[in-house]
Design a protein around this motif. Sequence first.
Motif, PDB file in Angstrom:
ATOM      1  N   ILE A 102       0.847  -1.186   0.000  1.00 57.56           N
ATOM      2  CA  ILE A 102       0.000   0.000   0.000  1.00 57.56           C
ATOM      3  C   ILE A 102       0.887   1.242   0.000  1.00 57.56           C
ATOM      4  CG2 ILE A 102      -1.683   1.353   1.322  1.00 57.56           C
ATOM      5  CD1 ILE A 102      -2.841  -1.302   2.323  1.00 57.56           C
ATOM      6  N   VAL A 103       0.618   2.136  -0.946  1.00 60.22           N
ATOM      7  CA  VAL A 103       1.332   3.401  -1.058  1.00 60.22           C
ATOM      8  C   VAL A 103       0.490   4.511  -0.423  1.00 60.22           C
ATOM      9  CG1 VAL A 103       2.260   5.092  -2.691  1.00 60.22           C
ATOM     10  CG2 VAL A 103       2.500   2.648  -3.159  1.00 60.22           C
ATOM     11  N   GLN A 104      -0.828   4.424  -0.634  1.00 58.43           N
ATOM     12  CA  GLN A 104      -1.715   5.483  -0.143  1.00 58.43           C
ATOM     13  C   GLN A 104      -3.134   4.943  -0.042  1.00 58.43           C
ATOM     14  OE1 GLN A 104      -2.381   8.516  -3.107  1.00 58.43           O
ATOM     15  NE2 GLN A 104      -3.199   9.978  -1.636  1.00 58.43           N
ATOM     16  N   ILE A 105      -3.830   5.306   1.033  1.00 63.43           N
ATOM     17  CA  ILE A 105      -5.271   5.078   1.115  1.00 63.43           C
ATOM     18  C   ILE A 105      -5.893   6.334   0.510  1.00 63.43           C
ATOM     19  CG2 ILE A 105      -7.248   4.659   2.612  1.00 63.43           C
ATOM     20  CD1 ILE A 105      -5.166   2.412   2.795  1.00 63.43           C
ATOM     21  N   LEU A 106      -6.749   6.176  -0.484  1.00 65.23           N
ATOM     22  CA  LEU A 106      -7.298   7.345  -1.164  1.00 65.23           C
ATOM     23  C   LEU A 106      -8.249   8.099  -0.232  1.00 65.23           C
ATOM     24  CD1 LEU A 106      -7.891   5.873  -4.729  1.00 65.23           C
ATOM     25  CD2 LEU A 106      -5.897   7.043  -3.817  1.00 65.23           C
ATOM     26  N   PRO A 107      -7.970   9.377   0.024  1.00 64.57           N
ATOM     27  CA  PRO A 107      -8.740  10.132   1.021  1.00 64.57           C
ATOM     28  C   PRO A 107     -10.216  10.288   0.678  1.00 64.57           C
ATOM     29  CG  PRO A 107      -7.179  11.572  -0.128  1.00 64.57           C
ATOM     30  CD  PRO A 107      -6.914  10.170  -0.581  1.00 64.57           C
ATOM     31  N   ASP A 110     -12.351   3.048   0.571  1.00 62.13           N
ATOM     32  CA  ASP A 110     -12.409   1.648   0.158  1.00 62.13           C
ATOM     33  C   ASP A 110     -11.380   1.338  -0.929  1.00 62.13           C
ATOM     34  OD1 ASP A 110     -13.856   3.290  -1.644  1.00 62.13           O
ATOM     35  OD2 ASP A 110     -15.008   1.567  -2.373  1.00 62.13           O
ATOM     36  N   LEU A 111     -10.599   2.346  -1.339  1.00 61.15           N
ATOM     37  CA  LEU A 111      -9.567   2.163  -2.365  1.00 61.15           C
ATOM     38  C   LEU A 111      -8.206   2.561  -1.830  1.00 61.15           C
ATOM     39  CD1 LEU A 111     -11.240   3.650  -5.576  1.00 61.15           C
ATOM     40  CD2 LEU A 111     -11.122   1.251  -4.886  1.00 61.15           C
ATOM     41  N   ALA A 112      -7.193   1.833  -2.266  1.00 58.18           N
ATOM     42  CA  ALA A 112      -5.814   2.161  -1.921  1.00 58.18           C
ATOM     43  C   ALA A 112      -4.975   2.114  -3.180  1.00 58.18           C
ATOM     44  CB  ALA A 112      -5.264   1.166  -0.897  1.00 58.18           C
ATOM     45  N   LYS A 113      -4.006   3.025  -3.281  1.00 52.52           N
ATOM     46  CA  LYS A 113      -3.015   2.942  -4.357  1.00 52.52           C
ATOM     47  C   LYS A 113      -1.974   1.945  -3.872  1.00 52.52           C
ATOM     48  CE  LYS A 113      -1.877   6.526  -6.623  1.00 52.52           C
ATOM     49  NZ  LYS A 113      -1.318   7.847  -7.016  1.00 52.52           N
ATOM     50  N   VAL A 114      -1.731   0.926  -4.689  1.00 51.85           N
ATOM     51  CA  VAL A 114      -0.864  -0.181  -4.307  1.00 51.85           C
ATOM     52  C   VAL A 114       0.212  -0.380  -5.366  1.00 51.85           C
ATOM     53  CG1 VAL A 114      -0.820  -2.656  -3.810  1.00 51.85           C
ATOM     54  CG2 VAL A 114      -2.759  -1.283  -3.049  1.00 51.85           C
ATOM     55  N   ASP A 115       1.427  -0.646  -4.911  1.00 51.24           N
ATOM     56  CA  ASP A 115       2.551  -0.927  -5.800  1.00 51.24           C
ATOM     57  C   ASP A 115       2.770  -2.435  -5.853  1.00 51.24           C
ATOM     58  OD1 ASP A 115       5.419  -1.567  -6.411  1.00 51.24           O
ATOM     59  OD2 ASP A 115       5.487   0.601  -6.717  1.00 51.24           O
ATOM     60  N   GLY A 143     -12.119  -2.855   0.349  1.00 49.64           N
ATOM     61  CA  GLY A 143     -13.371  -2.964   1.089  1.00 49.64           C
ATOM     62  C   GLY A 143     -13.587  -4.303   1.762  1.00 49.64           C
ATOM     63  N   LEU A 144     -13.042  -5.386   1.207  1.00 50.54           N
ATOM     64  CA  LEU A 144     -13.190  -6.708   1.821  1.00 50.54           C
ATOM     65  C   LEU A 144     -12.415  -6.817   3.127  1.00 50.54           C
ATOM     66  CD1 LEU A 144     -12.903  -9.004  -1.337  1.00 50.54           C
ATOM     67  CD2 LEU A 144     -14.975  -8.403  -0.073  1.00 50.54           C
ATOM     68  N   LEU A 145     -11.499  -5.888   3.368  1.00 44.56           N
ATOM     69  CA  LEU A 145     -10.700  -5.905   4.590  1.00 44.56           C
ATOM     70  C   LEU A 145     -11.206  -4.876   5.600  1.00 44.56           C
ATOM     71  CD1 LEU A 145      -7.126  -6.342   3.095  1.00 44.56           C
ATOM     72  CD2 LEU A 145      -8.755  -8.073   3.831  1.00 44.56           C
ATOM     73  N   ASP A 146     -12.475  -4.507   5.471  1.00 51.98           N
ATOM     74  CA  ASP A 146     -13.083  -3.556   6.397  1.00 51.98           C
ATOM     75  C   ASP A 146     -12.867  -4.024   7.835  1.00 51.98           C
ATOM     76  OD1 ASP A 146     -14.583  -1.289   7.084  1.00 51.98           O
ATOM     77  OD2 ASP A 146     -16.413  -2.487   7.249  1.00 51.98           O
ATOM     78  N   LEU A 202      -5.247  -0.731   7.976  1.00 54.46           N
ATOM     79  CA  LEU A 202      -4.359  -0.695   6.818  1.00 54.46           C
ATOM     80  C   LEU A 202      -3.760   0.696   6.698  1.00 54.46           C
ATOM     81  CD1 LEU A 202      -6.603  -2.532   4.215  1.00 54.46           C
ATOM     82  CD2 LEU A 202      -4.640  -3.476   5.431  1.00 54.46           C
ATOM     83  N   ALA A 203      -2.487   0.750   6.329  1.00 59.43           N
ATOM     84  CA  ALA A 203      -1.773   2.017   6.198  1.00 59.43           C
ATOM     85  C   ALA A 203      -0.681   1.861   5.156  1.00 59.43           C
ATOM     86  CB  ALA A 203      -1.164   2.411   7.548  1.00 59.43           C
ATOM     87  N   PRO A 204      -0.174   2.985   4.628  1.00 61.72           N
ATOM     88  CA  PRO A 204       0.957   2.901   3.706  1.00 61.72           C
ATOM     89  C   PRO A 204       2.094   2.082   4.333  1.00 61.72           C
ATOM     90  CG  PRO A 204       0.068   5.106   3.695  1.00 61.72           C
ATOM     91  CD  PRO A 204      -0.631   4.366   4.815  1.00 61.72           C
TER      92      PRO A 204
END
Length: 92
Positions: free
Chosen positions: A9-14, A18-23, A34-37, A41-43
């Motif tokens: 995870i690079v960023q949780i979209l503010p 329910d979306l994260a930018k992932v590398d 969202g399935l990991l509600d 989770l953090a960068p």
Amino acid sequence: MCLGIPGEIVQILPDRPDLAKVDVSGVRRAINIGLLDGEHLAPGDWILIHVGFALSKIDEEEAKAALAFLEGIGQAYADEMAALRDSTIEKG
């Protein structure tokens, strides 16, 4: 063949928690978390991804071992990475 691929995870979209930018091996994509509600989770955290969805949180050691294995299996991994590069999740 469908694979679960580790990504960092690079960023949780503010505007879309329910979306994260992932590398994933240098490819960055928005992934649905969202399935990991309920999971913190953090960068810097690693997740296991399948068809644009995070399935579970994993530790870095497990992620690196999985990536090494996937890179070793060749074409199936290359196909999955090509699908990831070509995919997008619409913000909505």
